[in-house]
Design a protein around this motif. Structure first.
Motif, short mmCIF file in Angstrom:
data_model
loop_
_atom_site.label_atom_id
_atom_site.label_comp_id
_atom_site.label_asym_id
_atom_site.label_seq_id
_atom_site.Cartn_x
_atom_site.Cartn_y
_atom_site.Cartn_z
N SER A 11 1.15 -1.40 0.13
CA SER A 11 -0.13 -0.05 0.01
C SER A 11 0.85 1.24 0.14
CB SER A 11 -0.84 -0.12 1.40
OG SER A 11 -2.09 -0.82 1.13
N LEU A 12 0.18 2.35 -0.68
CA LEU A 12 1.20 3.51 -1.09
C LEU A 12 0.42 4.67 -0.75
CD1 LEU A 12 3.09 2.15 -3.54
CD2 LEU A 12 4.76 2.86 -2.04
N ILE A 13 0.92 5.61 -0.55
CA ILE A 13 -0.30 7.30 -1.03
C ILE A 13 0.83 8.32 -1.25
CG2 ILE A 13 -0.97 8.88 0.52
CD1 ILE A 13 -1.80 6.63 2.67
N VAL A 14 -0.36 8.93 -2.59
CA VAL A 14 0.74 9.70 -3.01
C VAL A 14 0.38 10.80 -3.52
CG1 VAL A 14 1.15 10.05 -5.51
CG2 VAL A 14 1.07 7.80 -4.84
N ARG A 15 1.18 12.13 -2.40
CA ARG A 15 -0.01 13.07 -2.05
C ARG A 15 0.65 14.58 -3.33
NH1 ARG A 15 -2.82 14.49 1.88
NH2 ARG A 15 -2.87 12.86 3.29
N GLN A 16 0.36 15.05 -3.71
CA GLN A 16 0.33 15.93 -4.84
C GLN A 16 0.40 17.62 -3.81
OE1 GLN A 16 -2.37 18.02 -7.54
NE2 GLN A 16 -0.48 18.82 -8.45
N ARG A 17 1.58 18.21 -4.02
CA ARG A 17 1.99 19.26 -3.50
C ARG A 17 1.42 20.58 -4.53
NH1 ARG A 17 8.77 19.32 -1.86
NH2 ARG A 17 7.85 17.46 -0.32
N ILE A 18 1.24 21.47 -4.08
CA ILE A 18 0.53 22.81 -4.89
C ILE A 18 1.65 23.77 -5.18
CG2 ILE A 18 -1.00 24.38 -4.91
CD1 ILE A 18 -2.78 22.81 -3.38
N ARG A 19 2.21 23.47 -5.93
CA ARG A 19 3.29 24.28 -6.07
C ARG A 19 3.43 25.39 -7.39
NH1 ARG A 19 4.11 23.20 -1.66
NH2 ARG A 19 6.29 22.22 -1.22
N PHE A 20 3.96 26.48 -7.90
CA PHE A 20 3.81 27.52 -8.80
C PHE A 20 4.38 26.83 -10.01
CE2 PHE A 20 4.83 31.37 -11.20
CZ PHE A 20 3.92 31.25 -11.83
N MET A 21 4.04 26.61 -11.31
CA MET A 21 4.87 25.93 -12.09
C MET A 21 5.57 24.82 -12.29
SD MET A 21 4.21 28.56 -14.24
CE MET A 21 4.90 28.02 -16.05
N VAL A 22 5.65 23.89 -11.42
CA VAL A 22 5.69 22.67 -11.33
C VAL A 22 4.49 21.56 -10.29
CG1 VAL A 22 8.04 22.64 -11.21
CG2 VAL A 22 7.13 22.55 -8.98
N ASN A 23 4.43 20.82 -10.97
CA ASN A 23 3.25 19.59 -10.43
C ASN A 23 4.29 18.71 -9.32
OD1 ASN A 23 0.74 20.23 -11.44
ND2 ASN A 23 1.06 18.59 -12.95
N GLN A 24 4.19 19.29 -8.07
CA GLN A 24 4.74 17.42 -7.87
C GLN A 24 3.90 17.24 -6.52
OE1 GLN A 24 6.88 21.10 -4.39
NE2 GLN A 24 8.74 20.93 -5.68
N TYR A 25 5.06 15.99 -6.60
CA TYR A 25 4.10 14.14 -5.94
C TYR A 25 5.05 13.59 -4.90
CZ TYR A 25 1.52 15.27 -9.78
OH TYR A 25 0.31 15.76 -10.75
N GLU A 26 4.73 13.52 -3.88
CA GLU A 26 5.25 12.89 -2.75
C GLU A 26 4.73 11.48 -2.39
OE1 GLU A 26 4.57 14.35 1.27
OE2 GLU A 26 6.43 16.26 0.64
N VAL A 27 5.20 10.27 -3.01
CA VAL A 27 5.20 8.90 -2.19
C VAL A 27 5.07 8.32 -0.87
CG1 VAL A 27 5.25 6.26 -3.43
CG2 VAL A 27 5.14 8.56 -5.07
N HIS A 28 4.25 8.40 -0.13
CA HIS A 28 4.34 7.70 1.11
C HIS A 28 4.01 5.59 1.25
CE1 HIS A 28 4.67 11.98 3.07
NE2 HIS A 28 3.60 12.21 1.54
N ALA A 29 4.86 5.26 2.09
CA ALA A 29 4.83 4.54 2.58
C ALA A 29 3.81 4.16 3.64
CB ALA A 29 6.19 3.31 3.45
N VAL A 30 2.59 3.05 3.38
CA VAL A 30 1.83 3.20 4.92
C VAL A 30 2.81 2.13 5.28
CG1 VAL A 30 -0.98 2.33 4.81
CG2 VAL A 30 0.15 3.27 3.18
N GLY A 31 1.97 2.20 6.92
CA GLY A 31 2.46 1.44 7.89
C GLY A 31 1.55 0.75 8.44
N PRO A 32 1.66 -0.31 9.30
CA PRO A 32 0.50 -1.54 9.79
C PRO A 32 -0.18 -0.89 10.61
CG PRO A 32 3.31 -1.62 10.91
CD PRO A 32 2.82 0.41 9.81
N ASP A 33 -0.49 0.70 10.75
CA ASP A 33 -1.68 0.95 11.29
C ASP A 33 -2.78 1.61 10.33
OD1 ASP A 33 -0.32 3.49 10.81
OD2 ASP A 33 -0.11 4.15 12.86
N GLY A 34 -2.11 1.82 9.43
CA GLY A 34 -2.23 2.19 8.33
C GLY A 34 -2.49 3.82 8.11
N ARG A 35 -1.56 3.93 8.96
CA ARG A 35 -1.26 5.95 8.36
C ARG A 35 0.02 5.56 7.23
NH1 ARG A 35 -2.38 8.82 14.00
NH2 ARG A 35 -4.24 7.94 14.78
N GLU A 36 0.32 6.71 7.09
CA GLU A 36 1.38 7.52 6.00
C GLU A 36 2.36 7.29 7.20
OE1 GLU A 36 1.93 11.04 4.29
OE2 GLU A 36 -0.82 11.01 3.83
N ALA A 37 3.81 6.25 6.33
CA ALA A 37 4.49 6.79 7.29
C ALA A 37 6.05 7.08 6.09
CB ALA A 37 5.51 5.03 7.24
#
Length: 192
Positions: A11-37
């Motif tokens: 399981s992974l979570i991908v989040r978009q960062r809001i920035r001017f003139m670029v799209n940025q994304y962070e890819v997070h692991a998901v911990g055993p508790d189901g939360r972003e690691a």
């Protein structure tokens, strides 16, 4: 982050960062508790580029590339995107199935040694609404990727002020770099 750490993720979570003139994304692991690691990867895409290209790095310092994808040709509705590792070696490819995508977005993904994977929006209604009502382009969507009739992975865009995607990998042998590239592409390229 190591490649083994990424490959071990179901399981992974991908989040978009809001920035001017670029799209940025962070890819997070998901911990055993189901939360972003921890952050596993960071992606950046320049907007308005003639030839679509996204590079993913191990973190937001952008010192160490992890993978990337790039269109084979200048902006084209049916462009094929090559996915490469940190050294530029091919690890797969994907493309939008233009004809099949007229009413429901459909992507075709290929990993060497695997049968073709096809990903399609689950909801026909949401797909149609997103196409024909511009103000509803923010609607969440759900893509299921299959190898034949077997589930490979899914990407679910969630409600929120910024784009957030939950990725679930069903096939343990899929290259997670290819899955991450496709998840980022679903947002970065979906409206093209």
């Amino acid at each position: 982050m190591t490649l083994d750490t990424l490959q071990a993720q179901q399981s992974l979570i991908v989040r978009q960062r809001i920035r001017f003139m670029v799209n940025q994304y962070e890819v997070h692991a998901v911990g055993p508790d189901g939360r972003e690691a921890g952050v596993l990867a960071f992606a950046q895409q320049k907007r308005l580029a003639f030839k679509e290209q996204v590079t993913l790095y191990t973190d937001d310092t952008k010192q160490t590339p992890l993978l990337g994808f790039k269109a084979r040709q200048v902006i084209d509705l049916g462009a094929t995107y090559d996915v490469t590792d940190a050294h530029g070696q091919p690890i797969g490819e994907f493309k939008k199935a233009f004809g099949a995508s007229l009413l429901r977005s459909t992507w075709v993904l290929q990993q060497p040694g695997y049968a073709e994977m096809v990903g399609q929006e689950r909801s026909q209604l949401v797909a149609i609404l997103r196409r024909f009502v511009d103000s509803l382009s923010w609607l969440p969507y759900h893509f299921d990727f299959t190898i034949g009739d077997r589930p490979a992975f899914s990407v679910v865009r969630k409600w929120g002020l910024r784009d957030r995607f939950e990725v679930t990998v069903h096939d343990p042998y899929l290259d997670r770099r290819l899955v991450v590239a496709m998840a980022v592409a679903l947002d970065a390229l979906q409206s093209r």
